[in-house]
Design a protein around this motif. Structure first.
Motif, mmCIF file in Angstrom:
data_model
loop_
_atom_site.group_PDB
_atom_site.id
_atom_site.type_symbol
_atom_site.label_atom_id
_atom_site.label_comp_id
_atom_site.label_asym_id
_atom_site.label_seq_id
_atom_site.Cartn_x
_atom_site.Cartn_y
_atom_site.Cartn_z
ATOM 1 N N ILE A 17 -37.786 69.447 58.107
ATOM 2 C CA ILE A 17 -39.045 69.589 58.840
ATOM 3 C C ILE A 17 -38.952 70.719 59.851
ATOM 4 O O ILE A 17 -39.889 71.514 60.010
ATOM 5 C CB ILE A 17 -39.415 68.261 59.538
ATOM 6 N N HIS A 18 -37.807 70.801 60.544
ATOM 7 C CA HIS A 18 -37.624 71.880 61.521
ATOM 8 C C HIS A 18 -37.694 73.236 60.836
ATOM 9 O O HIS A 18 -38.335 74.174 61.353
ATOM 10 C CB HIS A 18 -36.274 71.725 62.228
ATOM 11 N N ARG A 19 -37.055 73.380 59.676
ATOM 12 C CA ARG A 19 -37.063 74.647 58.958
ATOM 13 C C ARG A 19 -38.472 75.013 58.515
ATOM 14 O O ARG A 19 -38.917 76.157 58.657
ATOM 15 C CB ARG A 19 -36.134 74.561 57.743
ATOM 16 N N TRP A 20 -39.198 74.014 57.998
ATOM 17 C CA TRP A 20 -40.566 74.271 57.556
ATOM 18 C C TRP A 20 -41.477 74.603 58.735
ATOM 19 O O TRP A 20 -42.360 75.461 58.622
ATOM 20 C CB TRP A 20 -41.108 73.063 56.801
ATOM 21 N N MET A 25 -45.004 78.230 61.568
ATOM 22 C CA MET A 25 -45.518 78.824 62.799
ATOM 23 C C MET A 25 -45.275 80.329 62.851
ATOM 24 O O MET A 25 -46.020 81.054 63.510
ATOM 25 C CB MET A 25 -44.891 78.134 64.008
ATOM 26 N N THR A 26 -44.236 80.798 62.169
ATOM 27 C CA THR A 26 -44.009 82.241 62.098
ATOM 28 C C THR A 26 -45.109 82.915 61.293
ATOM 29 O O THR A 26 -45.643 83.966 61.680
ATOM 30 C CB THR A 26 -42.642 82.547 61.450
ATOM 31 N N GLY A 31 -51.522 77.677 63.722
ATOM 32 C CA GLY A 31 -51.254 76.290 63.338
ATOM 33 C C GLY A 31 -52.175 75.764 62.261
ATOM 34 O O GLY A 31 -52.090 74.600 61.879
ATOM 35 N N GLN A 32 -53.043 76.629 61.730
ATOM 36 C CA GLN A 32 -53.953 76.224 60.667
ATOM 37 C C GLN A 32 -54.035 77.313 59.608
ATOM 38 O O GLN A 32 -54.382 78.451 59.903
ATOM 39 C CB GLN A 32 -55.353 75.942 61.211
ATOM 40 N N ASP A 71 -53.295 72.078 58.191
ATOM 41 C CA ASP A 71 -52.465 72.075 59.394
ATOM 42 C C ASP A 71 -51.032 71.727 59.020
ATOM 43 O O ASP A 71 -50.713 71.474 57.854
ATOM 44 C CB ASP A 71 -53.021 71.127 60.463
ATOM 45 N N PHE A 72 -50.140 71.720 60.010
ATOM 46 C CA PHE A 72 -48.728 71.532 59.702
ATOM 47 C C PHE A 72 -48.440 70.167 59.086
ATOM 48 O O PHE A 72 -47.618 70.045 58.174
ATOM 49 C CB PHE A 72 -47.871 71.725 60.964
#
Length: 205
Positions: A17-20, A25-26, A31-32, A71-72
């Motif tokens: 999840i952190h990697r994704w 966000m990059t 965020g959408q 969204d995320f």
């Protein structure tokens, strides 16, 4: 939000999840993701009209709240389905993907167009034409012969036929697209790609 037919983001590890999230966000600081950004994010360019329709339909099935954005949480739920979803969950999603007009049934034209689009994106060589493949699917699981597949016919028919389940699952495997996200648009080596071994279908009873 963040689930699909009971599928939750908890089934992805915190590291995943952190990697994704970092990647998301990059590429999408707002965020959408819009539909256009979705195509860019997946490295999909110069698509044919059929392939473009397929990607747009994919976006719509992942836009769970139908607000026109991903969204995320929706994004992670989609990845969770692709990477770790159970067969029944994936089949339900495939059905939504095929049912382009949203009328609750899949007709031959809808299935044929999606199969053609998937093949164009996957760039796999097949022995069976898209038309032959579509006819084979309907011949095997259109129980009442009305030229349309209901959700029940699709779910039951595919799960009862191991070879058809294998063919459909591999032909619709999106792991190569996930690979492209992880590797900044680089395509997976053809030896690693989930191309459908259509030759096995010829042995179907």
């Amino acid at each position: 939000m963040g689930n699909m037919d009971g599928k939750t983001v908890e089934e992805l590890s915190s590291t995943e999840i952190h990697r994704w999230y970092k990647k998301f966000m990059t590429e999408c600081p707002s965020g959408q993701l819009t539909q256009h950004e979705f195509k860019q994010f997946f490295g999909l360019k110069n698509l044919s009209p059929a392939s473009n329709q397929y990607i747009e339909q994919m976006f719509n099935t992942f836009d769970f709240n139908k607000d026109g954005y991903m969204d995320f949480m929706e994004y992670v739920a989609a990845l969770s389905l692709v990477l770790k979803g159970k067969v029944e969950q994936k089949l339900r999603w495939y059905f939504k993907l095929y049912d382009v007009d949203g009328n609750g049934c899949i007709d031959r034209g809808e299935l044929l167009n999606i199969i053609k689009a998937i093949r164009a994106i996957n760039r796999c060589n097949e022995d069976m034409t898209a038309e032959e493949f579509t006819d084979m699917v309907f011949d095997k699981i259109d129980i009442n012969g009305d030229g349309e597949l209901s959700l029940e016919e699709f779910m039951e028919g595919v799960q009862k036929d191991e070879l058809l389940l294998d063919v459909l699952t591999r032909s619709l495997d999106l792991k190569h697209i996930v690979y492209m996200i992880q590797n900044d648009g680089k395509r997976m080596d053809m030896t690693e790609r989930p191309c459908t071994e259509i030759t096995t279908v010829h042995s179907l009873p």
